[in-house]
Design a protein around this motif. Structure first.
Motif, PDB file in Angstrom:
ATOM      1  N   VAL A  27       0.876  -1.242   0.061  1.00 47.09           N
ATOM      2  CA  VAL A  27       0.059   0.032  -0.006  1.00 47.09           C
ATOM      3  C   VAL A  27       0.757   1.120   0.035  1.00 47.09           C
ATOM      4  CG1 VAL A  27      -2.019   1.348   1.128  1.00 47.09           C
ATOM      5  CG2 VAL A  27      -1.841  -1.368   1.322  1.00 47.09           C
ATOM      6  N   PRO A  53      -7.426  -2.414   0.730  1.00 44.18           N
ATOM      7  CA  PRO A  53      -6.359  -2.644   1.883  1.00 44.18           C
ATOM      8  C   PRO A  53      -7.061  -2.170   3.223  1.00 44.18           C
ATOM      9  CG  PRO A  53      -5.888  -0.757   0.054  1.00 44.18           C
ATOM     10  CD  PRO A  53      -7.098  -1.220  -0.017  1.00 44.18           C
ATOM     11  N   TYR A  57      -4.579   1.846   6.902  1.00 37.70           N
ATOM     12  CA  TYR A  57      -3.711   2.639   6.238  1.00 37.70           C
ATOM     13  C   TYR A  57      -4.372   3.707   5.693  1.00 37.70           C
ATOM     14  CZ  TYR A  57      -0.942  -1.554   6.139  1.00 37.70           C
ATOM     15  OH  TYR A  57      -0.272  -2.933   6.781  1.00 37.70           O
ATOM     16  N   PHE A  63      -5.424   7.478  -0.052  1.00 34.85           N
ATOM     17  CA  PHE A  63      -5.954   6.005   0.183  1.00 34.85           C
ATOM     18  C   PHE A  63      -7.549   5.814  -0.408  1.00 34.85           C
ATOM     19  CE2 PHE A  63      -8.686   3.361   3.174  1.00 34.85           C
ATOM     20  CZ  PHE A  63      -7.867   2.215   3.093  1.00 34.85           C
ATOM     21  N   ILE A  66      -8.031   4.952  -4.188  1.00 40.94           N
ATOM     22  CA  ILE A  66      -7.454   3.684  -4.774  1.00 40.94           C
ATOM     23  C   ILE A  66      -8.931   2.860  -5.333  1.00 40.94           C
ATOM     24  CG2 ILE A  66      -6.900   1.067  -4.018  1.00 40.94           C
ATOM     25  CD1 ILE A  66      -5.179   2.655  -1.891  1.00 40.94           C
TER      26      ILE A  66
END
Ligand code: 5GP
Ligand code: MN
Length: 317
Positions: A27, A53, A57, A63, A66
């Motif tokens: 990641v 993920p 994270y 993030f 994604i």
């Protein structure tokens, strides 16, 4: 110019891929490239594709951008594959690799097959993030990119504990600290903090572990019915095999969890003697000398028996 920079010349679109069941280095490296490209190559449209993920994270910039679903027409001028030793590790997103105009693979697995058009593989590097740091220009690394790289390094070194940690690793970590990353919070919240059920299954795995080979090997397994009982998934298994590895007298630790009936994900760790990447490769997986994995079929008894045969061979060498 680094291979990352030359690969991006005249490209309009880039996709960034990692391995299935992404860990911190995966990641971290994917989002490091994402942030770096946004800052330094604004003309390139960049998208990260990964299996969802873990939420821990979420502090990494990008993030929530994604993408977790494979598009119908996977196309890109450049496909950047990170932290993945072979094509199959790319899982659902493998289609991009064949469709893309060009591919660049950046990795640190000793078992890497060199499947990219261009490959930057350094098996001595602690992490893919460490390899990436050398491909990036220092002044182009923002605090956000630094947070991603730092996360990858601490996860793959067990916070600078494992033998893959080098002087260079520490120097890079220092340079990333200089970018202002909140290292205490990153280490505490993304590496050490666990949910209550994660602690419970860790306890259960330790309680039910079995020593064999005169105490040189240890194994533990989590069955699907137990995973369902606790409501845990593959994302919750991180760190269990490490706790097995640090048992006094143990050279090699095996942790299995059941993916489907008679199908087990295998994690292997060793301390000084056994090259677990050889063991995992023998069963179709891969990894590093001290940390590797594969997927195996059969009963628990057969899986452990087959693994231990390969391990014992090395213990006798
Ligand atoms: P873990 O035990 O944490 O899942 O994986 C340890 C190391 O082995 C990681 O670097 C991971 O990328 C690699 N690894 C784990 N499972 C597999 C696998 O099935 N195939 C390959 N090629 N590598 C794996
Ligand atoms: Mn890695």
């Amino acid at each position: 110019m680094s291979l990352l920079h030359t690969a991006l010349e005249n490209k309009k679109t880039a996709v960034v891929l990692g391995h299935m069941n992404p860990d911190g280095d995966c990641v971290g490296s994917c989002l490091a490239v994402y942030n770096y490209l946004k800052d330094c190559f604004p003309q390139v449209e960049v998208t990260v594709y990964l299996d969802q993920p873990a939420e821990k994270y979420a502090y990494l910039n990008g993030f929530y951008e994604i993408r977790t679903e494979m598009p119908e027409n996977p196309e890109a001028d450049l496909c950047i594959c990170l932290d993945s030793g072979d094509r199959d590790r790319l899982g659902d997103f493998l289609g991009f690799l064949d469709q893309a105009g060009e591919s660049l693979c950046v990795d640190h697995h000793i078992t890497n097959t060199g499947y990219g058009d261009k490959n930057v593989v350094d098996a001595d590097a602690s992490s893919t993030c460490e390899v990436l740091y050398d491909l990036m220009e220092e002044e182009g690394i923002s605090k956000e990119t630094a947070e991603c790289l730092y996360t990858g390094i601490i996860h793959d070194t067990g916070v600078f504990q494992y033998s893959n940690t080098s002087i260079k690793t520490m120097e890079i970590a220092g340079k990333l600290m200089a970018k202002g990353v909140d290292f205490s919070t990153i280490i505490s919240d993304s590496f050490y903090r666990k949910t209550y059920v994660q602690k419970q299954i860790l306890g259960r795995a330790l309680l039910e572990s079995i020593l064999f080979c005169d105490g040189k090997c240890i194994f533990s397994v989590l069955r699907k019915k137990d995973m369902e009982f606790y409501g845990v998934t593959s994302k919750d298994m991180g760190g269990i095999v490490e706790q097995l590895r640090t048992t006094d007298g143990v050279e090699c630790a095996i942790f299995l969890y059941e993916k489907t009936p008679q199908e087990f994900k295998v994690s292997l760790r060793s301390n000084k003697q056994v090259d677990v990447s050889r063991v995992a490769s023998y069963f179709g997986g891969g990894g590093h000398v001290r940390a590797a994995g594969c997927t195996m079929n059969g009963s628990i008894h057969d899986v452990v028996n087959n693994l231990s045969k390969q391990i014992v061979k090395q213990l006798g060498e």
